[in-house]
Design a protein around this motif. Structure first.
Motif, mmCIF file in Angstrom:
data_model
loop_
_atom_site.group_PDB
_atom_site.id
_atom_site.type_symbol
_atom_site.label_atom_id
_atom_site.label_comp_id
_atom_site.label_asym_id
_atom_site.label_seq_id
_atom_site.Cartn_x
_atom_site.Cartn_y
_atom_site.Cartn_z
ATOM 1 N N GLY B 153 0.818 -1.212 0.000
ATOM 2 C CA GLY B 153 0.000 0.000 0.000
ATOM 3 C C GLY B 153 0.848 1.256 0.000
ATOM 4 O O GLY B 153 0.374 2.302 0.436
ATOM 5 N N PHE B 154 2.092 1.165 -0.472
ATOM 6 C CA PHE B 154 2.975 2.323 -0.397
ATOM 7 C C PHE B 154 2.368 3.538 -1.098
ATOM 8 O O PHE B 154 2.416 4.649 -0.594
ATOM 9 C CB PHE B 154 4.343 1.990 -0.996
ATOM 10 N N TRP B 155 1.827 3.295 -2.278
ATOM 11 C CA TRP B 155 1.144 4.402 -2.967
ATOM 12 C C TRP B 155 -0.295 4.447 -2.477
ATOM 13 O O TRP B 155 -1.219 3.959 -3.129
ATOM 14 C CB TRP B 155 1.232 4.199 -4.476
ATOM 15 N N PHE B 156 -0.453 5.020 -1.281
ATOM 16 C CA PHE B 156 -1.715 4.841 -0.558
ATOM 17 C C PHE B 156 -2.857 5.648 -1.146
ATOM 18 O O PHE B 156 -3.974 5.569 -0.686
ATOM 19 C CB PHE B 156 -1.516 5.190 0.919
ATOM 20 N N ARG B 157 -2.560 6.473 -2.149
ATOM 21 C CA ARG B 157 -3.676 7.199 -2.772
ATOM 22 C C ARG B 157 -4.483 6.300 -3.683
ATOM 23 O O ARG B 157 -5.625 6.592 -3.997
ATOM 24 C CB ARG B 157 -3.143 8.351 -3.616
ATOM 25 N N LYS B 158 -3.846 5.226 -4.126
ATOM 26 C CA LYS B 158 -4.516 4.364 -5.103
ATOM 27 C C LYS B 158 -5.442 3.370 -4.411
ATOM 28 O O LYS B 158 -4.994 2.567 -3.604
ATOM 29 C CB LYS B 158 -3.470 3.577 -5.877
ATOM 30 N N PRO B 159 -6.713 3.375 -4.740
ATOM 31 C CA PRO B 159 -7.627 2.424 -4.107
ATOM 32 C C PRO B 159 -7.194 0.976 -4.323
ATOM 33 O O PRO B 159 -7.293 0.156 -3.410
ATOM 34 C CB PRO B 159 -8.953 2.692 -4.807
ATOM 35 N N SER B 160 -6.696 0.660 -5.514
ATOM 36 C CA SER B 160 -6.348 -0.728 -5.771
ATOM 37 C C SER B 160 -5.170 -1.161 -4.896
ATOM 38 O O SER B 160 -5.118 -2.295 -4.427
ATOM 39 C CB SER B 160 -6.006 -0.912 -7.243
ATOM 40 N N ALA B 161 -4.238 -0.245 -4.651
ATOM 41 C CA ALA B 161 -3.107 -0.593 -3.797
ATOM 42 C C ALA B 161 -3.574 -0.817 -2.364
ATOM 43 O O ALA B 161 -3.134 -1.754 -1.695
ATOM 44 C CB ALA B 161 -2.053 0.511 -3.838
ATOM 45 N N ASN B 162 -4.491 0.022 -1.894
ATOM 46 C CA ASN B 162 -5.005 -0.159 -0.541
ATOM 47 C C ASN B 162 -5.749 -1.472 -0.400
ATOM 48 O O ASN B 162 -5.596 -2.185 0.584
ATOM 49 C CB ASN B 162 -5.950 0.991 -0.182
ATOM 50 N N ALA B 163 -6.570 -1.768 -1.400
ATOM 51 C CA ALA B 163 -7.331 -3.011 -1.350
ATOM 52 C C ALA B 163 -6.379 -4.206 -1.322
ATOM 53 O O ALA B 163 -6.556 -5.147 -0.554
ATOM 54 C CB ALA B 163 -8.263 -3.103 -2.551
ATOM 55 N N ALA B 164 -5.349 -4.143 -2.148
ATOM 56 C CA ALA B 164 -4.398 -5.255 -2.207
ATOM 57 C C ALA B 164 -3.668 -5.408 -0.881
ATOM 58 O O ALA B 164 -3.420 -6.519 -0.414
ATOM 59 C CB ALA B 164 -3.398 -5.021 -3.336
ATOM 60 N N ALA B 165 -3.342 -4.282 -0.251
ATOM 61 C CA ALA B 165 -2.612 -4.339 1.018
ATOM 62 C C ALA B 165 -3.474 -4.995 2.098
ATOM 63 O O ALA B 165 -3.016 -5.871 2.827
ATOM 64 C CB ALA B 165 -2.214 -2.920 1.446
ATOM 65 N N ILE B 166 -4.736 -4.577 2.163
ATOM 66 C CA ILE B 166 -5.618 -5.161 3.176
ATOM 67 C C ILE B 166 -5.830 -6.642 2.896
ATOM 68 O O ILE B 166 -5.799 -7.475 3.794
ATOM 69 C CB ILE B 166 -6.964 -4.416 3.207
ATOM 70 N N LYS B 167 -5.996 -6.954 1.620
ATOM 71 C CA LYS B 167 -6.216 -8.353 1.252
ATOM 72 C C LYS B 167 -5.027 -9.201 1.692
ATOM 73 O O LYS B 167 -5.189 -10.270 2.276
ATOM 74 C CB LYS B 167 -6.404 -8.442 -0.259
ATOM 75 N N ALA B 168 -3.816 -8.703 1.426
ATOM 76 C CA ALA B 168 -2.622 -9.454 1.801
ATOM 77 C C ALA B 168 -2.595 -9.690 3.295
ATOM 78 O O ALA B 168 -2.329 -10.800 3.765
ATOM 79 C CB ALA B 168 -1.372 -8.694 1.364
ATOM 80 N N PHE B 169 -2.901 -8.655 4.057
ATOM 81 C CA PHE B 169 -2.828 -8.788 5.508
ATOM 82 C C PHE B 169 -3.887 -9.751 6.028
ATOM 83 O O PHE B 169 -3.605 -10.631 6.840
ATOM 84 C CB PHE B 169 -2.994 -7.411 6.162
ATOM 85 N N VAL B 170 -5.104 -9.581 5.541
ATOM 86 C CA VAL B 170 -6.196 -10.382 6.091
ATOM 87 C C VAL B 170 -6.072 -11.847 5.669
ATOM 88 O O VAL B 170 -6.267 -12.754 6.489
ATOM 89 C CB VAL B 170 -7.567 -9.781 5.684
ATOM 90 N N VAL B 171 -5.729 -12.094 4.420
ATOM 91 C CA VAL B 171 -5.576 -13.485 3.986
ATOM 92 C C VAL B 171 -4.438 -14.143 4.765
ATOM 93 O O VAL B 171 -4.536 -15.295 5.190
ATOM 94 C CB VAL B 171 -5.328 -13.574 2.469
ATOM 95 N N ASN B 172 -3.372 -13.387 4.995
ATOM 96 C CA ASN B 172 -2.293 -13.933 5.803
ATOM 97 C C ASN B 172 -2.744 -14.237 7.212
ATOM 98 O O ASN B 172 -2.273 -15.168 7.849
ATOM 99 C CB ASN B 172 -1.110 -12.961 5.829
ATOM 100 N N ARG B 173 -3.663 -13.414 7.693
ATOM 101 C CA ARG B 173 -4.173 -13.656 9.041
ATOM 102 C C ARG B 173 -4.934 -14.972 9.131
ATOM 103 O O ARG B 173 -4.968 -15.606 10.183
ATOM 104 C CB ARG B 173 -5.073 -12.503 9.473
ATOM 105 N N VAL B 174 -5.560 -15.366 8.036
ATOM 106 C CA VAL B 174 -6.235 -16.660 8.038
ATOM 107 C C VAL B 174 -5.193 -17.754 8.283
ATOM 108 O O VAL B 174 -5.393 -18.672 9.085
ATOM 109 C CB VAL B 174 -6.980 -16.902 6.716
ATOM 110 N N GLY B 175 -4.069 -17.622 7.596
ATOM 111 C CA GLY B 175 -2.986 -18.565 7.846
ATOM 112 C C GLY B 175 -2.479 -18.461 9.273
ATOM 113 O O GLY B 175 -2.221 -19.482 9.925
ATOM 114 N N ASP B 176 -2.391 -17.232 9.763
ATOM 115 C CA ASP B 176 -1.874 -17.039 11.120
ATOM 116 C C ASP B 176 -2.764 -17.681 12.169
ATOM 117 O O ASP B 176 -2.288 -18.097 13.230
ATOM 118 C CB ASP B 176 -1.748 -15.542 11.423
#
Lengths: 517, 699
Positions: B153-176
């Protein structure tokens, strides 16, 4: 420290401050309040430093006893658990005063007096060693909170206070009746004595339920949680901080001080009830938090989910679970307090709690974005922050008792990440959609000084929680020993198999390989 | 020494991150990059000392973390062979990526933040691989997850980057969730979470049973499967892989470091680290093999039809991780770690090469708009070709030289075949995936570097041509940091959603449109060249230590369950087994050459012939759509339901509001409460107290 009534002094300082505030002008009241809370903070540090936390030390320290009438006495004294909660209280109070510095403009003296009076009562709750004294403090603590919500709160403050009142009234009446019966039965109002008194298991159930009614509301547990979102939404920022930071912890403290040690058999028998409600709470309130459009409501619902982790930890009946529950309480006290402060910072600028009115704040408020991110991550339970330690220990504790409960409650880490990151994204990331939000200035020096100490504490607690666990360890060990005879058997105990069946050839071969190396 | 290696990046991250604007770009870059090169310089001697057999495993204790009853988690830094391997991988790739970012991120106004995140990531990854207990591993695990979230989500102005960042974190949390449950279970069974103690005690637990969710299961199977769920999340294995392709929203150097070379291999590292534990459960190993092989195949099929250059490499990474997992599943942990090691170099190379192409093509990522770049950016072309030779496993069986992937991938396939049982199945799947690997890798090279330029149709190129140097198009950034900066990178790495229209790049109008791609600056080319050395020599130099039947025992020194017999058997598989991967590698190359150079209308004919299959692959087997319907939408719907009908419609209605309606009639409620609630309450309490006091005195 022998014989020096430091606990009374810690209550007397804010009391004197409260009285002085009532007669002072607005600005003087602010400084008086800040001074009084800072003195209390210093006293709290002194208390912590001089607390003997070696395992051989006395369980109850700094005891004071002045009979008032009958059995009712001004009896104070703390153990490690109370010490930590008092430390949390005196740490948050100056921050609350600082947060109200500019936000409160009407009736400042009375506001500050209410806050200081609340500090008196909160310390009293954690330090009381007399059952009735505890009751007075416990219930009276709500009065200043009512005033704060009712006078300095938002538009819908009446409904919020009414809900709070209704829930609490029922619980407190039942608890009072139970207390009277207990004093009658045991012949003493001394809390340490009562903690070792063995009540008849049949009666225990009723007593437990009576106390439960009060503590469950305070926690708050599902389904008696609906007062909390309303109260938070209506309360001024500092009110929310103290409500989430300390008042909610009174419920947990109640469980750990009364329900568990006084009614161990009933606690064990009714553990299923606590587990069930907590499991529901984690999933239910997390999902509700996900769909909130009001920042404060979202954080309030997340508090309910976090408090459910506290209750499962407590009712894990083992050291890890109870220590974890205490750590969640401390960590949540800091983190949710800080999150409410973060909300307050932008509320003060834009006067709305609607999430959609913000966006892109990382662009114009970078310092704010960093601190808010830290507290968001702490709320999510990232290792290295305070909340992880507590959540991990609580969940590990409950796993020993029931793998089902542990699994359901651990889903909280997924849902928590979802709603908190979603919130953070909508506030701090994205384009600046609203011109007024985009024009907001970054944190002022005052605001940095409010949030930075909490940030430091959150990291300290996450990296070296030993400072906080060590004082509580002997007390929690004693509690575990008290609970041990009644503790429910875990469902996941290991059973050693017979020597490997002969048919399991592959198995043999694999371990043969293992040994070969 | 090891303390410095680990803590220098943290220190650098803190300086760059907290200093940020006040510190300035250049000092932040120097501090972070310098720290990483220092760490790297200290890591190689450690690796070499293990390589030559002069070093022993050590543990450097720091201080207590969490103690509770018998639970004891210490901060400590463990160094053994496995750690040493990871140390050089992490610090080498990370330092090169830091250097590369000097060039790649040059136009970015927010550089200190970027470099701070990179260094923070490196710190967390180093904590992960030096962990001596499961909890510290989890700390690193979550730490890299945080860094990944921040960088995606480094380029946090971009909605797609934000969505991807949250997705990465949450899906990883399922593994966690699995990882955490695994830690709980491990502590319950072994009464410790210290990794060496668990591994020592694990064999004695074989055959025992444990209660889990109301049933009794084999202890080690439950524990291994729970922990493996964590590994699946982090390493993007089938089912929990959906976040990885989206993670390409992050800047390309991030993709190279985190989503190719290091973080995503953490799952493989974990399984290898705990290999003596996995060895006690054939069921768990079978599951690992199955998931690994399935992912390997799945990702390779999807990779063949993607048009975004980064997404091709992302699916390729996913697929290669599958290889590593099934290597672990069949017991060839040495081979898994070897492939991890070589893959880190050639995959980082491919990603950084792709970044160089993207840089040259003014942030165009769609390969359909590339073509003919080989003469324009020759160094990028040659280094990427070396990377492709490495990933496709070019080498001559029986002769003794090959590129990195030749040794590691073929090692995995041979070991899988030699292990028998499900391993043979994995061998065939792996060989087929190798065919696809060869195809999509060469497809990427041919589409990008060969043929005629097709740049004219690209919007990005148009953009570049129309405002000469990209300074005019600063449509945001009117607030905050200055508008004189070029925010062009914020628009790149967007990733093109599948457009649905056909795959044939050659249908687009040809022509350069007058655009002249430039080779990247030397700070970007040096890492490419250094990494190509790894791609060329890493396999040849180290294969004896990593997977040699005798060399492996001495090298690994028990830090993973090295199976010398299996490695012997792998060397003695039939010749056709050895030639299998080689043959399919050539076949893939040939098909790619035929389709993208010789007969450029083949792809179009394939699409019209097999439209359904093409859509299925292009849409990534519809995993995202499925999860959206199964999880995301229901979560919001249920949340809303609970809120509106649970809290408001039921609890409040029959609780406080209902009570109010009962007690007081209609409109009087508010007034009555307003004036009286507080006093009523206080009164009730006082009466209660008085009663109590009276009782206490008169009794």
């Amino acid at each position: 420290m022998d014989g020096f009534p430091i606990l009374s002094l810690m209550m007397a300082v804010p009391m004197a401050g409260a009285i002085a505030c009532l007669f002072a002008g607005a600005n003087a009241a602010r400084w008086i309040a800040l001074g009084a809370t800072l003195i209390d903070l210093a006293l709290g540090i002194l208390l912590w430093v001089s607390f003997d936390q070696s395992s051989g030390g006395a369980q109850w320290q700094f005891q004071e006893y002045y009979p008032i009438f009958g059995r009712f006495a001004w009896a104070l004294g703390i153990d490690g658990i109370a010490l930590m909660l008092i430390a949390l209280t005196v740490f948050l109070m100056p921050i609350c005063i600082g947060a109200s510095w500019q936000a409160i403009e009407k009736r400042v003296g009375e506001y500050m007096a209410a806050f200081l009076f609340m500090e008196v009562l909160m310390i009293g709750v954690f330090a009381a060693q007399d059952l009735y004294l505890f009751y007075v403090m416990f219930e009276a603590g709500l009065i200043p909170m009512y005033l704060i919500i009712g006078i300095w709160g938002g538009a819908d403050r009446i409904y919020a206070s009414y809900k709070f009142f209704l829930y609490t009234l029922l619980g407190s009446v039942l608890m009072l009746i139970a207390m009277m019966w207990m004093v009658h039965e045991a012949g003493t109002t001394d809390i340490p004595t009562l903690m070792a008194y063995n009540f008849d298991p049949h009666v225990q159930t009723w007593l437990f339920l009576a106390f439960f009614a009060s503590f469950a509301v305070k926690m708050p547990m599902w389904p008696v949680h609906t007062w909390l979102p309303d109260a938070h939404v209506q309360a001024p920022t500092a009110g929310s901080v103290i409500l989430a930071g300390v008042l909610l912890k009174m419920g947990g403290y109640g469980f750990i001080r009364f329900s568990l040690p006084m009614f161990p058999e009933a606690s064990s028998q009714l553990a299923w009830l606590i587990w069930g409600l907590s499991m529901v709470a984690v999933v239910y309130t997390s999902l509700v938090a996900l769909v909130q459009s009001d920042m404060k409501k979202l954080i309030a619902y997340s508090s309910v989910a976090h408090m459910a982790i506290v209750t499962v930890g407590l009712f894990a009946f083992n050291q890890a679970g109870i220590e974890g529950a205490m750590m969640v309480m401390l960590g949540h006290g800091l983190v949710s307090g800080a999150l409410f402060l973060c909300v307050g910072v932008i509320y003060d600028r834009l006067h709305t709690r609607e999430i959609s009115r913000y966006g892109g704040l990382a662009i114009n408020m970078p310092k704010y974005a960093v601190l808010f991110l830290l507290f968001t991550m702490a709320s999510v339970g990232l290792p290295g922050t305070s909340n992880f330690v507590g959540e991990f220990l609580s969940l590990m504790g409950i796993y020993q008792a029931s793998s089902w409960v542990a699994l359901v409650c651990t889903t909280g880490i997924i849902l928590g990440a979802a709603y908190m990151l979603y919130l953070y994204r909508r506030i701090a990331y994205g384009e600046q959609k609203n011109a007024d939000a985009a024009a907001m200035p970054d944190l002022s020096m005052r605001e940095v000084w409010l949030l930075a100490p909490i940030a430091a504490a959150v990291l300290w607690m996450g990296v070296y929680p030993e400072s906080f666990l060590a004082p509580m360890r002997p007390d929690i060990r004693a509690l575990e020993a008290r609970l041990a005879p009644a503790a429910p058997a875990g469902d996941s105990k290991i059973k050693m198999g017979a020597p490997r069946p002969a048919g399991d050839a592959h198995h043999e071969e694999v371990s043969a390989h293992g040994e070969a190396h | 020494m090891i303390q410095l290696i680990v803590l220098l990046p943290l220190l650098a991250a803190a300086i760059a991150g907290l200093g940020n604007k006040a510190l300035g770009k250049l000092p932040a870059k120097i501090v972070t990059t310098g720290a990483l090169f220092a760490s790297c310089a200290m890591s190689w001697p450690i690796f070499i000392s293990f390589l030559t057999g002069h070093a022993e495993a050590t543990v450097a204790p720091l201080f207590t973390w969490i103690e509770s009853g018998s639970f004891d988690a210490q901060w400590a830094l463990r160094v053994d062979t496995m750690t040493a391997v990871m140390l050089v991988v992490i610090t080498s790739v990370s330092s090169l990526v830091h250097l590369y970012s000097w060039g790649y991120m040059e136009e970015e106004p927010d550089q200190p933040r970027f470099f701070a995140y990179l260094s923070l990531f490196t710190f967390a990854m180093l904590m992960l691989v030096t962990a001596n207990n499961l909890l510290q591993m989890f700390f690193g695990w979550e730490g890299v997850g945080l860094a990944s979230y921040l960088l995606i989500g480094f380029w946090f102005r971009k909605p797609s980057a934000n969505a991807a960042a949250i997705k990465a974190f949450v899906v990883n949390r399922v593994g966690d969730l699995g990882f955490m449950m695994g830690i709980f279970g491990t502590y319950l069974v072994f009464n410790t979470i210290s990794i060496p103690e668990i591994l020592e005690a694990a064999p004695s637990m074989a055959g025992s049973t444990i209660g889990f969710l109301g049933h009794r299961f084999d202890t080690m199977t439950v524990l291994c499967l729970l922990l493996f769920v964590g590994a699946m999340g982090k390493s993007a294995q089938l089912g929990l892989h959906t976040w990885l392709p989206d993670a390409m929203e992050g800047p390309t150097p991030v993709s190279a470091l985190i989503h190719a070379a290091t973080m995503v291999t953490a799952g493989v590292f974990m399984v290898c680290r705990l290999s003596p534990m996995f060895e006690t459960s054939p069921t768990a190993l079978g599951f690992v093999t199955f998931i690994g092989a399935a992912t390997c195949l799945f990702a390779a099929t999807v990779g063949t039809v993607q048009n975004d250059i980064k997404r091709v490499i992302a699916y390729s990474t996913c697929s290669q991780l599958g290889y590593m997992f099934f290597a672990a599943g069949v017991g060839a942990y040495g081979a898994a770690m070897f492939h991890l090691f070589t893959h880190a170099f050639f995959k980082a190379l491919l990603f950084l090469g792709a970044g160089s192409v993207i840089h040259a093509m003014h942030h165009e990522q769609d390969m359909r708009y590339y073509g003919g770049l080989r003469k324009e950016i020759p160094i990028t072309f040659w280094t990427m070709t070396l990377g492709t030779l490495a990933i496709t496993g070019v080498g001559l069986p029986l002769i003794g030289y090959g590129f990195a992937g030749f040794y590691s991938k073929d090692g995995i396939l041979e070991a899988a075949f030699a292990s028998g049982g499900s391993g043979v199945g994995a061998y065939y799947v792996g060989v087929f995936a190798a065919l696809l690997t060869s195809f999509y890798s060469w497809r990427l090279v041919f589409l990008t570097f060969f043929g005629k330029p097709r740049w004219a149709a690209s919007e990005h190129i148009q953009h570049a041509l129309h405002d000469a140097h990209g300074h005019g198009h600063d449509d945001h950034a009117t607030h905050g940091h200055g508008s004189e900066h070029d925010n062009a990178p914020a628009q790149e790495d967007a990733g093109h959603e599948p457009h649905g229209h056909e795959a044939d790049a050659h249908a687009l109008p040809a022509g350069t449109g007058g655009y002249h791609p430039h080779e990247s600056p030397w700070v970007m080319l040096v890492p490419l060249v250094v990494l190509s050395l790894g791609a060329v020599f890493a396999g040849f130099l180290f294969h004896d230590q990593f997977i040699g039947p005798e060399g492996g025992i001495e090298f690994w020194k028990g830090s993973l369950a090295f199976d010398s017999h299996l490695m012997h058997a792998a060397h003695e598989v039939p010749t056709w087994v050895k030639f299998g991967p080689f043959t399919v590698m050539l076949t893939g190359l040939l098909i790619a050459w035929l389709s993208y150079i010789k007969n450029t209308d083949w792809p179009r004919r394939f699409v019209s012939q097999f439209g359904a299959l093409y859509q299925f692959l292009l849409n990534k087997w519809y995993f995202d759509e499925l999860y959206n319907v199964l999880f995301v939408k229901p979560a919001f719907a249920i949340g809303r339901f609970f809120w509106k009908f649970g809290d408001i419609g039921f609890i409040d209605r029959f609780g406080p509001n209902g009570l109010a309606a009962l007690v007081v009639q209609g409109g009087k409620v508010t007034r009555r409460l307003q004036s009286g609630y507080l006093y009523t309450y206080a009164l009730v309490m006082l009466i209660g107290l008085a009663a109590a006091a009276t009782w206490a005195m008169t009794r």
